[in-house]
Scaffold this motif. Structure first.
Motif, short mmCIF file in Angstrom:
data_model
loop_
_atom_site.label_atom_id
_atom_site.label_comp_id
_atom_site.label_asym_id
_atom_site.label_seq_id
_atom_site.Cartn_x
_atom_site.Cartn_y
_atom_site.Cartn_z
N LEU A 38 -41.65 -8.32 20.59
CA LEU A 38 -40.68 -7.21 19.77
C LEU A 38 -40.95 -6.79 18.11
O LEU A 38 -41.05 -5.58 18.25
CB LEU A 38 -39.20 -8.39 19.59
N PHE A 39 -41.71 -7.46 17.53
CA PHE A 39 -42.61 -7.39 16.39
C PHE A 39 -43.54 -5.96 16.59
O PHE A 39 -43.14 -4.88 16.06
CB PHE A 39 -42.79 -8.37 15.43
N LEU A 40 -44.39 -6.31 17.28
CA LEU A 40 -45.56 -5.37 17.52
C LEU A 40 -44.72 -4.49 18.61
O LEU A 40 -45.46 -3.04 17.34
CB LEU A 40 -46.45 -6.18 18.14
N ALA A 41 -43.92 -3.95 18.88
CA ALA A 41 -43.37 -3.09 19.92
C ALA A 41 -42.77 -2.05 18.36
O ALA A 41 -42.94 -1.13 18.34
CB ALA A 41 -42.81 -2.91 21.34
N LEU A 42 -42.26 -2.43 17.24
CA LEU A 42 -41.05 -2.42 16.17
C LEU A 42 -42.32 -1.48 15.49
O LEU A 42 -42.16 -0.36 15.17
CB LEU A 42 -40.03 -3.13 15.83
N LEU A 43 -43.65 -2.33 14.90
CA LEU A 43 -44.75 -1.82 14.63
C LEU A 43 -45.23 -0.97 15.34
O LEU A 43 -46.19 0.11 14.07
CB LEU A 43 -45.39 -3.49 14.48
N PRO A 50 -38.15 0.82 10.33
CA PRO A 50 -38.80 -0.04 9.95
C PRO A 50 -40.59 0.25 9.77
O PRO A 50 -40.94 -0.42 8.80
CB PRO A 50 -38.59 -1.44 10.76
N THR A 51 -41.34 0.92 10.80
CA THR A 51 -42.48 0.87 10.04
C THR A 51 -43.05 1.83 9.17
O THR A 51 -43.56 2.33 8.06
CB THR A 51 -43.41 1.51 11.72
N ILE A 58 -48.37 -1.92 3.34
CA ILE A 58 -49.12 -2.96 3.65
C ILE A 58 -49.79 -1.70 4.75
O ILE A 58 -48.97 -0.79 5.23
CB ILE A 58 -48.66 -4.13 4.30
N ASP A 59 -50.82 -2.18 5.14
CA ASP A 59 -51.81 -1.37 6.44
C ASP A 59 -51.28 -1.70 6.92
O ASP A 59 -51.74 -3.14 8.01
CB ASP A 59 -53.21 -1.74 5.51
N LEU A 63 -52.44 -5.53 9.54
CA LEU A 63 -51.00 -5.71 10.43
C LEU A 63 -50.86 -6.51 11.88
O LEU A 63 -50.98 -7.18 11.98
CB LEU A 63 -49.72 -5.76 10.03
N ASP A 64 -51.12 -5.28 12.80
CA ASP A 64 -51.37 -5.18 13.84
C ASP A 64 -52.67 -6.04 14.67
O ASP A 64 -52.21 -7.05 15.72
CB ASP A 64 -51.75 -3.81 14.29
N ALA A 65 -53.69 -5.82 14.05
CA ALA A 65 -54.57 -6.52 14.40
C ALA A 65 -54.71 -7.67 14.60
O ALA A 65 -55.01 -9.04 14.45
CB ALA A 65 -55.59 -5.87 14.02
N GLU A 66 -53.95 -8.35 12.80
CA GLU A 66 -54.06 -9.67 12.72
C GLU A 66 -52.92 -10.29 13.36
O GLU A 66 -53.39 -11.59 14.21
CB GLU A 66 -53.29 -10.08 10.96
#
Length: 86
Positions: A38-43, A50-51, A58-59, A63-66
């Motif tokens: 869910l966090f990735l989907a929001l991101l 939120p995004t 932050i970049d 964050l997504d890649a990590e």
């Protein structure tokens, strides 16, 4: 937005985000869709509040890649936490 008799009305963005989280879990081969999906989907919703806020701090691509790296690691895939419980 008013609540319906059965609870809050789900907006189109909410439904897209939940669907995106389910799709992420499926594509990653995970047996569950958890808050990390869910966090990735929001991101990844670049128009979401939120995004927009996070992007000033932050970049988001880093964050997504990590997060993806952690979620596809042997440690994550071998964990048996409470995420799979209802």
């Amino acid at each position: 937005m008013e609540n319906s008799e059965s609870g809050p009305i789900h907006t189109p963005r909410y439904l897209r985000t939940i669907t995106a989280a389910d799709d992420l879990a499926r594509r990653m081969g995970h047996s569950h869709a958890g808050v990390e999906h869910l966090f990735l989907a929001l991101l990844r919703d670049k128009d979401g509040l939120p995004t927009q806020v996070l992007s000033t701090k932050i970049d988001l691509d880093d964050l997504d890649a990590e997060i993806v790296a952690l979620m596809t690691s042997a440690e994550y895939l071998g964990s048996s936490d409470d995420e799979t419980e209802p």
